[in-house]
Design an enzyme around this catalytic site. Structure first.
Site, PDB file in Angstrom:
ATOM      1  N   ARG A  24       4.865 -12.886  -4.867  1.00 25.37           N
ATOM      2  CA  ARG A  24       5.043 -11.351  -4.935  1.00 25.37           C
ATOM      3  C   ARG A  24       4.861 -10.561  -4.107  1.00 25.37           C
ATOM      4  O   ARG A  24       5.102  -9.323  -4.248  1.00 25.37           O
ATOM      5  CB  ARG A  24       4.389 -11.333  -6.085  1.00 25.37           C
ATOM      6  CG  ARG A  24       2.716 -11.251  -6.242  1.00 25.37           C
ATOM      7  CD  ARG A  24       2.095 -11.294  -7.583  1.00 25.37           C
ATOM      8  NE  ARG A  24       0.949 -10.282  -8.093  1.00 25.37           N
ATOM      9  CZ  ARG A  24       0.559  -9.713  -9.198  1.00 25.37           C
ATOM     10  NH1 ARG A  24       0.376 -10.783  -9.734  1.00 25.37           N
ATOM     11  NH2 ARG A  24       0.403  -8.558  -9.154  1.00 25.37           N
ATOM     12  N   HIS A  61       0.591  -1.444   0.263  1.00 24.48           N
ATOM     13  CA  HIS A  61       0.166   0.218   0.034  1.00 24.48           C
ATOM     14  C   HIS A  61       0.296   1.375  -0.355  1.00 24.48           C
ATOM     15  O   HIS A  61       0.620   1.983  -0.578  1.00 24.48           O
ATOM     16  CB  HIS A  61      -0.673  -0.148   1.179  1.00 24.48           C
ATOM     17  CG  HIS A  61      -2.178  -0.787   0.876  1.00 24.48           C
ATOM     18  ND1 HIS A  61      -2.626  -1.805   2.114  1.00 24.48           N
ATOM     19  CD2 HIS A  61      -3.133  -1.366   0.056  1.00 24.48           C
ATOM     20  CE1 HIS A  61      -3.668  -1.927   1.568  1.00 24.48           C
ATOM     21  NE2 HIS A  61      -4.031  -2.110   0.135  1.00 24.48           N
ATOM     22  N   ARG A 114      -8.179  -5.388 -16.154  1.00 24.81           N
ATOM     23  CA  ARG A 114      -8.062  -6.888 -15.210  1.00 24.81           C
ATOM     24  C   ARG A 114      -9.645  -7.102 -14.966  1.00 24.81           C
ATOM     25  O   ARG A 114      -9.879  -6.340 -14.104  1.00 24.81           O
ATOM     26  CB  ARG A 114      -7.368  -6.556 -13.768  1.00 24.81           C
ATOM     27  CG  ARG A 114      -6.135  -6.150 -14.201  1.00 24.81           C
ATOM     28  CD  ARG A 114      -5.427  -5.559 -12.922  1.00 24.81           C
ATOM     29  NE  ARG A 114      -4.014  -6.353 -12.633  1.00 24.81           N
ATOM     30  CZ  ARG A 114      -3.035  -5.761 -13.241  1.00 24.81           C
ATOM     31  NH1 ARG A 114      -3.395  -3.841 -12.651  1.00 24.81           N
ATOM     32  NH2 ARG A 114      -1.818  -5.363 -12.548  1.00 24.81           N
ATOM     33  N   CYS A 163       2.968  -5.521 -19.509  1.00 24.35           N
ATOM     34  CA  CYS A 163       1.758  -4.897 -19.344  1.00 24.35           C
ATOM     35  C   CYS A 163       1.742  -5.097 -17.457  1.00 24.35           C
ATOM     36  O   CYS A 163       0.449  -4.144 -16.305  1.00 24.35           O
ATOM     37  CB  CYS A 163       0.200  -5.525 -19.088  1.00 24.35           C
ATOM     38  SG  CYS A 163       0.308  -6.933 -18.925  1.00 24.35           S
ATOM     39  N   ARG A 217      -8.597  -8.684 -20.849  1.00 28.03           N
ATOM     40  CA  ARG A 217      -8.017 -10.361 -20.250  1.00 28.03           C
ATOM     41  C   ARG A 217      -9.153 -10.653 -19.774  1.00 28.03           C
ATOM     42  O   ARG A 217      -9.369  -9.836 -18.437  1.00 28.03           O
ATOM     43  CB  ARG A 217      -6.778  -9.742 -18.543  1.00 28.03           C
ATOM     44  CG  ARG A 217      -6.787 -10.665 -17.908  1.00 28.03           C
ATOM     45  CD  ARG A 217      -5.510 -11.018 -17.636  1.00 28.03           C
ATOM     46  NE  ARG A 217      -5.852 -10.743 -15.704  1.00 28.03           N
ATOM     47  CZ  ARG A 217      -4.500  -9.650 -15.637  1.00 28.03           C
ATOM     48  NH1 ARG A 217      -3.605 -10.211 -15.229  1.00 28.03           N
ATOM     49  NH2 ARG A 217      -5.464  -9.293 -13.965  1.00 28.03           N
ATOM     50  N   ASN A 249       5.007  -8.745 -13.358  1.00 25.69           N
ATOM     51  CA  ASN A 249       4.393  -9.510 -12.161  1.00 25.69           C
ATOM     52  C   ASN A 249       4.530 -10.526 -11.975  1.00 25.69           C
ATOM     53  O   ASN A 249       5.428 -11.042 -10.465  1.00 25.69           O
ATOM     54  CB  ASN A 249       3.209  -9.049 -11.392  1.00 25.69           C
ATOM     55  CG  ASN A 249       3.073  -7.095 -11.999  1.00 25.69           C
ATOM     56  OD1 ASN A 249       3.673  -6.553 -12.004  1.00 25.69           O
ATOM     57  ND2 ASN A 249       1.227  -6.605 -11.865  1.00 25.69           N
ATOM     58  N   ASP A 250       3.757 -11.173 -12.165  1.00 25.82           N
ATOM     59  CA  ASP A 250       3.386 -12.480 -11.603  1.00 25.82           C
ATOM     60  C   ASP A 250       5.271 -13.723 -12.573  1.00 25.82           C
ATOM     61  O   ASP A 250       5.596 -14.113 -12.324  1.00 25.82           O
ATOM     62  CB  ASP A 250       2.346 -13.747 -12.503  1.00 25.82           C
ATOM     63  CG  ASP A 250       1.222 -13.073 -11.686  1.00 25.82           C
ATOM     64  OD1 ASP A 250       1.512 -13.510 -10.244  1.00 25.82           O
ATOM     65  OD2 ASP A 250      -0.024 -13.348 -12.161  1.00 25.82           O
ATOM     66  N   GLU A 282       3.316 -14.925 -18.660  1.00 23.82           N
ATOM     67  CA  GLU A 282       3.348 -14.794 -16.977  1.00 23.82           C
ATOM     68  C   GLU A 282       3.946 -15.764 -16.430  1.00 23.82           C
ATOM     69  O   GLU A 282       4.684 -16.432 -14.712  1.00 23.82           O
ATOM     70  CB  GLU A 282       2.173 -14.767 -16.168  1.00 23.82           C
ATOM     71  CG  GLU A 282       1.495 -13.537 -16.584  1.00 23.82           C
ATOM     72  CD  GLU A 282      -0.263 -13.813 -16.378  1.00 23.82           C
ATOM     73  OE1 GLU A 282      -0.670 -12.258 -14.863  1.00 23.82           O
ATOM     74  OE2 GLU A 282      -1.509 -14.176 -15.981  1.00 23.82           O
TER      75      GLU A 282
HETATM   76  C1  PEP Z   1       1.001  -9.520 -13.894  1.00 28.93           C
HETATM   77  O1  PEP Z   1       1.460 -10.237 -13.784  1.00 28.93           O
HETATM   78  O2  PEP Z   1       2.524  -8.889 -14.278  1.00 28.93           O
HETATM   79  C2  PEP Z   1      -0.352  -9.129 -14.547  1.00 28.93           C
HETATM   80  C3  PEP Z   1       0.241  -7.810 -14.982  1.00 28.93           C
HETATM   81  O3  PEP Z   1      -1.154  -9.424 -14.022  1.00 28.93           O
HETATM   82  P1  PEP Z   1      -2.007  -9.322 -12.224  1.00 28.93           P
HETATM   83  O4  PEP Z   1      -0.973  -7.776 -12.149  1.00 28.93           O
HETATM   84  O5  PEP Z   1      -3.287  -8.782 -12.723  1.00 28.93           O
HETATM   85  O6  PEP Z   1      -1.642 -10.207 -11.577  1.00 28.93           O
HETATM   86 MG    MG Z   2      -0.282 -11.882 -13.273  1.00 33.66          MG
END
Ligand code: PEP
Ligand code: MG
Length: 566
Positions: free
Chosen positions: A460, A199, A301, A497, A338, A449-450, A426
């Site tokens: 993560r 946060h 999303r 993304c 998505r 991110n994933d 991912e």
């Molecule tokens: C990611 O994993 O980078 C992604 C964009 O999806 P989310 O953050 O929604 O898992």
């Molecule tokens: Mg993801």
């Protein structure tokens, strides 16, 4: 003073953490400790309640006070800050939490012990769920501190308003702490815990305050000590010469002011076009993003529209929701929708599998359609309907794709409906198979991110692993480079993304690897666009090479900064 060399900056006179919001700030440390005073807790003791009902009534009063406090703060905040505060207000009132308190009181605990036991029970549940839910543990502990303060008649803990512009240093900041921050007086945020998606990071990004998280040793800093915080490099310098620091900060401010006027479209200084796109969650965020200098949406999303739904919405209702996202972009550009990425950190009641041992590696994303194909079919029907009604160019991609067969089946289902089909990268297997995936899809989009979580085998949201969950990790960059190169050879778009796209330095490296679009929070677009606009394509290639060849994220950032300063 802090001497841990593993975390100190190269000259041994500072700290190093994970950079999350760029910019320089110089000012005295305001070190926040958020514990409720121990003497007051001791004085309160068991509270002297006559019985369980009286203790529970006192709990209810405290809950009401804490929850209305969050509500009032939410009302005067906006965007992400308002959302997290409203969520905290709801969490404080949670019925399950109250039942756990009552159960504990019944078993003979006094009220403070009962509140603590209940909170710990929920923290345990959230932590086990991992991901975004684990992040709620910080919120719950903040709620506990506030409830205890109210019960014992003390002021709720929080960040005091500094009496002069300061750098706020804390262990981690809860939504209520960060939401009320005034960027005019809080120069920067440095936290000891927290990762890039905490946060603290989200709100600092919204406020545009330089921010470094996961900074070991930060709490040991002396109050009032002048700090030079570099939110781009992730360093906190303790020995900066005041005049030099002020000069650097002024230059940085000027540079950032210039960014605010950047108006797109995205391109490198040598004129190579790079599509800059927005990540959105629903109609309102799409409407607001359509006013930013973007050429469309790179990630909608969809699961975020349904987090509170117990029943699957009908095709008609879904189509109505999707249309609110697509419509604002009719004359702006295309929208990448998505399909549901339910499961793991985003449980959606009507889709997710219950009780998985390891939900991040379980049935999430596209995998939910394996034993429930109708769920995906109906969502695709709704997306196609919304695309037709809005007249907006619509692309559709699947999350958590691991095999070519999955990509092929998904692609067929999307193309059947006259839409462009893509898959997210991912899972490392998708990057390694990118050339073959691109034979069956129209585009790929890298979710860093994933991809980082699965490449580095590090949750993560795990605050203690922030150095691993960093997209600058060379192994992650290798997978991105493989995917981008496959896209170049196939002549098909490959975007990014994940959060990595919002990092202006990394964005240059991604473009240098061959990535053709970058999708990010709309608030980050100008700084990325402006940085790309002053960087030639050749420099992008050089920084890509430097980042890929670095031993670790810190070395990569340093090497890239050096190249861009030339
Ligand atoms: C990611 O994993 O980078 C992604 C964009 O999806 P989310 O953050 O929604 O898992
Ligand atoms: Mg993801």
């Amino acid at each position: 003073m802090v001497t841990d060399t593993s975390t100190s900056s190269p000259d041994g006179t500072g700290l190093r953490g994970t950079p999350v919001v760029g910019g320089l700030a110089y000012g005295p440390a305001l070190v926040i400790r958020t514990e409720v005073p121990a003497e007051a807790v001791e004085r309160f003791g068991d509270g002297g309640f006559a019985d369980e009902a009286e203790a529970l009534a006192a709990y209810d009063v405290a809950v009401e006070q804490v929850s209305s406090g969050f509500g009032a703060k939410a009302a005067s905040a906006s965007g992400a800050a308002a959302e997290v505060l409203t969520a905290s207000a709801g969490l404080a009132r949670d019925k399950g939490l109250r039942s756990a308190v009552r159960k504990s009181l019944r078993s003979g605990d006094d009220l403070l012990a009962a509140v603590h036991a209940a909170v710990e029970q929920f923290v345990g549940v959230f932590t086990t769920m991992g991901g975004l839910m684990a992040e709620r543990a910080t919120d719950l502990r903040d709620i506990e501190r506030r409830l205890v303060a109210r019960l014992i008649g003390e002021a709720e803990p929080g960040v005091p308003t500094p009496d002069r512009p300061s750098v706020v240093v804390a262990e981690d900041l809860a939504p209520a702490d960060t939401a009320g921050l005034d960027p005019a007086i809080v120069l920067a945020l440095v936290t000891e815990r927290g990762g890039p998606t905490s946060h603290t990071a989200i709100i600092a990004r919204q406020l545009g305050i330089p921010c470094v998280v996961g900074t070991a040793g930060a709490l040991e800093l002396d109050a009032g000590r002048p700090l030079l915080v570099d939110g781009t490099a992730g360093t906190v310098r303790l020995d900066a010469d005041p005049a030099e620091a002020e000069r650097l900060v002024a230059a940085d401010k000027e540079e950032r002011a210039a960014l605010a006027t950047w108006a797109g479209p995205g391109a490198t200084a040598s004129g190579e076009a790079v599509k800059l796109l927005a990540n959105v969650a629903d109609g309102p965020s799409a409407a607001s993003a359509s006013g930013a200098p973007v050429e469309g949406v790179g990630l909608f999303r969809t699961e975020l529209c349904f987090l509170n739904r117990t029943e699957e919405p009908s095709v008609e209702e879904q189509a109505d929701i999707y249309e609110t996202v697509l419509a604002p972009f009719k004359d702006v550009g295309y929208v990448v929708v998505r399909t549901l990425d339910a499961g793991s950190d985003k449980p959606v009641a009507f889709a997710t599998h219950e009780g998985e041992e390891n939900p991040a590696l379980g049935v999430r994303g596209l995998r939910l359609s394996f034993d429930n194909p109708g769920l995906l079919e109906r969502q695709l029907d709704a997306i196609a309907l919304a695309a037709e009604r809005s007249g907006t160019e619509t692309w559709v991609m699947a999350p958590m794709v691991a095999t070519v067969a999955e990509a092929r089946d998904f692609s067929a289902a999307v193309r059947e409906r006259g839409l462009k089909a893509g898959v997210m990268v991912e899972v490392p297997s998708a990057a390694l198979l990118a050339p073959r995936m691109l034979e069956v899809v129209d585009f790929m989009s890298i979710g860093t991110n994933d991809l980082t979580q699965y490449t580095m085998a590090a949750d993560r949201m795990a605050t203690d692993l922030a150095h691993l969950t960093d997209p600058w990790q060379p192994a992650v960059l290798q997978l991105i480079a493989i995917t981008a190169e496959a896209g170049r050879l196939a002549g098909k778009p490959v975007g990014v993304c994940g959060e990595a796209a919002a990092d202006p330095l990394l964005a240059c490296a991604l473009v240098g690897m061959g990535v053709t679009s970058l999708s990010m929070a709309a608030a980050a677009v100008r700084q990325v666009g402006a940085r790309l606009g002053t960087t030639t394509s050749e420099q992008c290639e050089d920084v890509a090479e430097a980042a890929l060849g670095a031993d670790d994220p810190a070395a990569g950032r340093a090497a890239v900064l050096e190249i861009l300063a030339r």
